[in-house]
Design a protein around this motif. Sequence first.
Motif, mmCIF file in Angstrom:
data_model
loop_
_atom_site.group_PDB
_atom_site.id
_atom_site.type_symbol
_atom_site.label_atom_id
_atom_site.label_comp_id
_atom_site.label_asym_id
_atom_site.label_seq_id
_atom_site.Cartn_x
_atom_site.Cartn_y
_atom_site.Cartn_z
ATOM 1 N N LYS A 70 9.073 12.556 -14.350
ATOM 2 C CA LYS A 70 8.243 11.655 -13.569
ATOM 3 C C LYS A 70 6.925 12.345 -13.251
ATOM 4 O O LYS A 70 6.878 13.571 -13.078
ATOM 5 C CB LYS A 70 8.948 11.308 -12.258
ATOM 6 N N GLU A 71 5.861 11.529 -13.106
ATOM 7 C CA GLU A 71 4.558 12.113 -12.759
ATOM 8 C C GLU A 71 4.533 12.618 -11.335
ATOM 9 O O GLU A 71 3.807 13.559 -11.019
ATOM 10 C CB GLU A 71 3.460 11.076 -12.961
ATOM 11 N N TYR A 88 3.652 17.002 -8.368
ATOM 12 C CA TYR A 88 3.119 16.110 -9.389
ATOM 13 C C TYR A 88 2.826 16.908 -10.643
ATOM 14 O O TYR A 88 2.722 18.136 -10.607
ATOM 15 C CB TYR A 88 1.878 15.388 -8.879
ATOM 16 N N ASP A 138 -5.283 6.895 -10.225
ATOM 17 C CA ASP A 138 -5.989 7.342 -11.420
ATOM 18 C C ASP A 138 -7.459 6.938 -11.285
ATOM 19 O O ASP A 138 -7.886 6.490 -10.229
ATOM 20 C CB ASP A 138 -5.325 6.783 -12.679
ATOM 21 N N GLN A 144 -0.011 5.982 -8.495
ATOM 22 C CA GLN A 144 1.250 6.534 -8.990
ATOM 23 C C GLN A 144 2.004 7.003 -7.749
ATOM 24 O O GLN A 144 1.548 7.910 -7.047
ATOM 25 C CB GLN A 144 0.963 7.720 -9.909
ATOM 26 N N TYR A 148 2.232 -4.524 -7.900
ATOM 27 C CA TYR A 148 3.193 -3.438 -8.064
ATOM 28 C C TYR A 148 4.587 -4.027 -7.861
ATOM 29 O O TYR A 148 4.745 -5.100 -7.286
ATOM 30 C CB TYR A 148 2.992 -2.346 -6.999
ATOM 31 N N LYS A 153 6.093 0.836 -8.779
ATOM 32 C CA LYS A 153 5.374 1.020 -10.042
ATOM 33 C C LYS A 153 4.294 -0.028 -10.224
ATOM 34 O O LYS A 153 4.473 -1.196 -9.893
ATOM 35 C CB LYS A 153 6.354 0.965 -11.221
#
Lengths: 110, 115
Positions: free
Chosen positions: A2-3, A25, A93, A99, B35, B44
């Motif tokens: 996972k990020e 992360y 991002d 995220q 999301y 997500k």
Amino acid sequence: QKEVEQDPGPLSVPEGAIVSLNCTYSNSAFQYFMWYRQYSRKGPELLMYTYSSGNKEDGRFTAQVDKSSKYISLFIRDSQPSDSATYLCAMPDSWGKLQFGAGTQVVVTP
Amino acid sequence: EAGVTQFPSHSVIEKGQTVTLRCDPISGHDNLYWYRRVMGKEIKFLLHFVKESKQDESGMPNNRFLAERTGGTYSTLKVQPAELEDSGVYFCASSQGREVADTQYFGPGTRLTVL
């Protein structure tokens, strides 16, 4: 992988204790590091954010970022029952897409 | 100032049916995000609108999901036909500017249960 990794808890502490939360992360491109708080049946609410490495303090809350180890932390001092919630770390991002970590459930007992 | 609103708050449907979720962002916010959180997983990203245009729909799971944003105001997310794995909480968020760290304001979510 996972990020963003975050221990889901639950984390139970007595009122007045320090709550310590953290995330790791993998994406070294992340520049902003955010903490959201989510109460039950509500949407996430931005608590605070930090740019790059360093510390930021806001009242009883302190956020820390260590980019060298890709590790971020949130500390809550003098915890109150009203701090009982799920705390999510999140990193945007370049277009703002967040995220999220899994979220850590915190329970502060009177 | 009114926050982000979502409708319905909860929807229970059977597999194969269609469901449409609605999001009303904060007035004046150009950015609108969808999301979702499925059980046991993290929240997500699904997609991002800038005004009425889709900026990024990389998170949409498959072509059963269709999102629209009429006139750059409210947005709908349609699932047709719904499958069991679509169950979860769908959140909408909006933000005003184009900066990476602009605050995203989240709605309370729509809890979707597919039986």
